[in-house]
Write a protein that holds these residues in place. Structure first.
Motif, PDB file in Angstrom:
ATOM      1  N   TYR A 164      50.384   3.709  24.390  1.00 29.13           N
ATOM      2  CA  TYR A 164      51.432   2.721  24.189  1.00 29.13           C
ATOM      3  C   TYR A 164      51.209   1.566  25.162  1.00 29.13           C
ATOM      4  O   TYR A 164      50.969   1.784  26.354  1.00 29.13           O
ATOM      5  CB  TYR A 164      52.816   3.314  24.463  1.00 29.13           C
ATOM      6  CG  TYR A 164      53.367   4.180  23.350  1.00 29.13           C
ATOM      7  CD1 TYR A 164      54.268   3.665  22.423  1.00 29.13           C
ATOM      8  CD2 TYR A 164      52.994   5.516  23.246  1.00 29.13           C
ATOM      9  CE1 TYR A 164      54.792   4.465  21.410  1.00 29.13           C
ATOM     10  CE2 TYR A 164      53.504   6.328  22.238  1.00 29.13           C
ATOM     11  CZ  TYR A 164      54.402   5.789  21.324  1.00 29.13           C
ATOM     12  OH  TYR A 164      54.904   6.585  20.326  1.00 29.13           O
ATOM     13  N   VAL A 165      51.305   0.348  24.646  1.00 30.76           N
ATOM     14  CA  VAL A 165      51.278  -0.850  25.479  1.00 30.76           C
ATOM     15  C   VAL A 165      52.713  -1.381  25.554  1.00 30.76           C
ATOM     16  O   VAL A 165      53.352  -1.628  24.522  1.00 30.76           O
ATOM     17  CB  VAL A 165      50.336  -1.915  24.897  1.00 30.76           C
ATOM     18  CG1 VAL A 165      50.449  -3.223  25.690  1.00 30.76           C
ATOM     19  CG2 VAL A 165      48.892  -1.413  24.908  1.00 30.76           C
ATOM     20  N   GLY A 183      58.863   2.116  29.025  1.00 26.04           N
ATOM     21  CA  GLY A 183      57.895   2.847  28.217  1.00 26.04           C
ATOM     22  C   GLY A 183      58.203   4.332  28.194  1.00 26.04           C
ATOM     23  O   GLY A 183      58.175   4.984  27.139  1.00 26.04           O
ATOM     24  N   TYR A 184      58.512   4.880  29.354  1.00 27.99           N
ATOM     25  CA  TYR A 184      58.848   6.305  29.460  1.00 27.99           C
ATOM     26  C   TYR A 184      60.079   6.629  28.617  1.00 27.99           C
ATOM     27  O   TYR A 184      60.091   7.604  27.848  1.00 27.99           O
ATOM     28  CB  TYR A 184      59.085   6.664  30.925  1.00 27.99           C
ATOM     29  CG  TYR A 184      59.581   8.072  31.143  1.00 27.99           C
ATOM     30  CD1 TYR A 184      58.710   9.153  31.114  1.00 27.99           C
ATOM     31  CD2 TYR A 184      60.934   8.317  31.373  1.00 27.99           C
ATOM     32  CE1 TYR A 184      59.174  10.451  31.308  1.00 27.99           C
ATOM     33  CE2 TYR A 184      61.404   9.600  31.576  1.00 27.99           C
ATOM     34  CZ  TYR A 184      60.521  10.668  31.542  1.00 27.99           C
ATOM     35  OH  TYR A 184      60.980  11.949  31.729  1.00 27.99           O
ATOM     36  N   LEU A 185      61.129   5.833  28.746  1.00 29.96           N
ATOM     37  CA  LEU A 185      62.371   6.084  28.015  1.00 29.96           C
ATOM     38  C   LEU A 185      62.164   5.948  26.504  1.00 29.96           C
ATOM     39  O   LEU A 185      62.751   6.719  25.725  1.00 29.96           O
ATOM     40  CB  LEU A 185      63.464   5.119  28.484  1.00 29.96           C
ATOM     41  CG  LEU A 185      63.960   5.320  29.921  1.00 29.96           C
ATOM     42  CD1 LEU A 185      64.854   4.166  30.346  1.00 29.96           C
ATOM     43  CD2 LEU A 185      64.689   6.662  30.059  1.00 29.96           C
ATOM     44  N   GLU A 186      61.347   4.998  26.085  1.00 30.76           N
ATOM     45  CA  GLU A 186      61.126   4.766  24.659  1.00 30.76           C
ATOM     46  C   GLU A 186      60.324   5.878  23.991  1.00 30.76           C
ATOM     47  O   GLU A 186      60.538   6.196  22.823  1.00 30.76           O
ATOM     48  CB  GLU A 186      60.426   3.419  24.441  1.00 30.76           C
ATOM     49  CG  GLU A 186      61.322   2.223  24.600  1.00 30.76           C
ATOM     50  CD  GLU A 186      62.384   2.156  23.507  1.00 30.76           C
ATOM     51  OE1 GLU A 186      62.065   2.467  22.337  1.00 30.76           O
ATOM     52  OE2 GLU A 186      63.539   1.805  23.833  1.00 30.76           O
ATOM     53  N   VAL A 187      59.379   6.475  24.703  1.00 28.94           N
ATOM     54  CA  VAL A 187      58.500   7.479  24.080  1.00 28.94           C
ATOM     55  C   VAL A 187      58.943   8.912  24.363  1.00 28.94           C
ATOM     56  O   VAL A 187      58.390   9.856  23.797  1.00 28.94           O
ATOM     57  CB  VAL A 187      57.033   7.305  24.537  1.00 28.94           C
ATOM     58  CG1 VAL A 187      56.577   5.875  24.349  1.00 28.94           C
ATOM     59  CG2 VAL A 187      56.827   7.745  25.993  1.00 28.94           C
ATOM     60  N   LEU A 188      59.948   9.082  25.220  1.00 32.93           N
ATOM     61  CA  LEU A 188      60.300  10.399  25.745  1.00 32.93           C
ATOM     62  C   LEU A 188      60.517  11.432  24.644  1.00 32.93           C
ATOM     63  O   LEU A 188      60.018  12.562  24.716  1.00 32.93           O
ATOM     64  CB  LEU A 188      61.556  10.286  26.613  1.00 32.93           C
ATOM     65  CG  LEU A 188      61.970  11.543  27.371  1.00 32.93           C
ATOM     66  CD1 LEU A 188      60.866  12.003  28.322  1.00 32.93           C
ATOM     67  CD2 LEU A 188      63.260  11.287  28.147  1.00 32.93           C
ATOM     68  N   GLU A 189      61.244  11.059  23.603  1.00 34.72           N
ATOM     69  CA  GLU A 189      61.597  12.023  22.561  1.00 34.72           C
ATOM     70  C   GLU A 189      60.725  11.917  21.314  1.00 34.72           C
ATOM     71  O   GLU A 189      60.988  12.602  20.329  1.00 34.72           O
ATOM     72  CB  GLU A 189      63.073  11.821  22.175  1.00 34.72           C
ATOM     73  CG  GLU A 189      64.048  11.945  23.326  1.00 34.72           C
ATOM     74  CD  GLU A 189      63.959  13.283  24.045  1.00 34.72           C
ATOM     75  OE1 GLU A 189      63.573  14.282  23.398  1.00 34.72           O
ATOM     76  OE2 GLU A 189      64.274  13.333  25.256  1.00 34.72           O
TER      77      GLU A 189
END
Length: 351
Positions: A164-165, A183-189
């Motif tokens: 992810y960029v 980025g972490y929050l967006e991809v976490l789930e």
């Protein structure tokens, strides 16, 4: 003694001398080669296997949220063995390539097996499912060079990864740490990730024995860069490329959101790891080497003059400034073959 005997002895001495010369030459070549590629020796491979044979690396995880690409091949992979911690495809030090006319289309042609930034090995089940988060703005050429060199590096390690960029929109002051939080929050789930890699866009790994795995403690993968003589500049240096699990990131409450411009956020993150009662692990300096791509200071990424003041207060604010206080506006998500681009508005500094 006859002439024939003398000639025979002379020839024997010449052969012996040539044998010695050739032998010394081969030893010299081997020594030179091993100096820069120490990782090829069985002894070194065994050492790294012992270092990375951690409980986290060996644990078996159940993935109940598969991507469409994984779902298509799940039946085929059900009987595959787990990939070894050190892949047999590793080459050690591999020459890096930075062609001046490189385009995104060129890189995509090299890696037709990738979809939506995702790759998984065909012949075995990867040790971990990892996601690589790259904060970005105005570094398109650096991103191309990173992808062109990093993708084969990761595939030789037989990793299951998605890239992810995280792109900061606009021209206001850059905030790398907040982009990583986002980025972490967006991809976490989105997947049942085993490992999160925070990766600067201008750092290209040189040695594929520097495996992109998470461990039982936060792992600092960039011990040295070419611009620092491949040495760690100071103990608190915790920037560049980091590998952490979900639990480890949560213990640190992610990064601070208050570092606008260049400098300080990585040291702040190191202190958060310490405050979360974790230790920083680092691979051997011989393998944790990176090439830093040259660039001048970006407009909007000026030196952060408040970084020293912020660092003094980490212990007071780290539990309230981080993942639990990260606000932003999601503008778009674009799916490319080699990566997924998330564009966000991070806001502006509060004076």
């Amino acid at each position: 003694m006859g002439t024939t005997d003398m000639i025979g002895k002379l020839l024997c001495r010449i052969r012996l001398l040539l044998f010695i010369v050739v032998g010394l030459t081969l030893v010299g070549w081997a020594s030179f080669y091993m100096k820069d590629s120490i990782c090829f020796t069985p002894k070194y491979r065994t050492l790294l296997q012992n270092v990375w044979k951690s409980p986290l690396s060996e644990k078996k995880t159940e993935d109940n949220s598969r991507s469409p690409l994984v779902e298509q091949t799940s039946q085929k992979k059900v009987d595959l063995k787990t990939c070894p911690i050190l892949s047999p495809k590793l080459k050690g030090v591999v020459p890096l390539m930075f062609p001046p006319n490189l385009t995104l289309a060129d890189v995509e042609k090299k890696f037709p097996m990738m979809r939506d930034g995702h790759y998984q090995p065909e012949t075995c089940k990867a040790q971990q499912k990892l996601v690589i988060l790259i904060p970005h703005r105005n570094r398109e050429k650096h991103l191309l060079y990173l992808l062109d060199n990093l993708l084969p590096f990761l595939q030789r390690q037989q990793l299951d990864y998605t890239i992810y960029v995280i792109h900061q929109a606009g021209n206001l002051t850059f905030n790398k740490a907040k982009l990583l939080n986002i980025g972490y929050l967006e991809v976490l789930e989105k997947q049942n990730w085993d490992c999160f890699i925070f990766h600067d866009v201008d750092l290209v790994p040189e040695n594929d024995f520097n495996t992109y795995y998470c461990d039982s403690e936060p792992k600092h993968l960039m011990v040295g860069r070419n611009v620092t003589g491949y040495r760690l500049r100071y103990k608190e240096n915790f920037g560049g490329v980091i590998a952490m699990t979900r639990e480890q990131i949560a213990k640190a409450n992610g990064y601070s959101n208050n570092y606008w411009g260049w400098g300080g956020e990585d040291d702040d993150f190191y202190y958060r790891v310490q405050l979360g009662k974790m230790e920083v692990l680092r691979p051997a300096r011989e393998v944790a080497r990176y090439r830093m791509l040259f660039h001048t200071r970006d407009a909007g990424n000026q030196v952060n003059q408040k970084r020293w003041e912020l660092l003094k207060n980490v212990s007071k604010v780290w539990k309230t400034d981080g993942l639990n206080s990260c606000t932003y506006e999601l503008l778009s998500i674009e799916h490319n073959p080699l990566y997924i681009n998330i564009t966000v508005d991070v806001g502006k500094p509060h004076h």
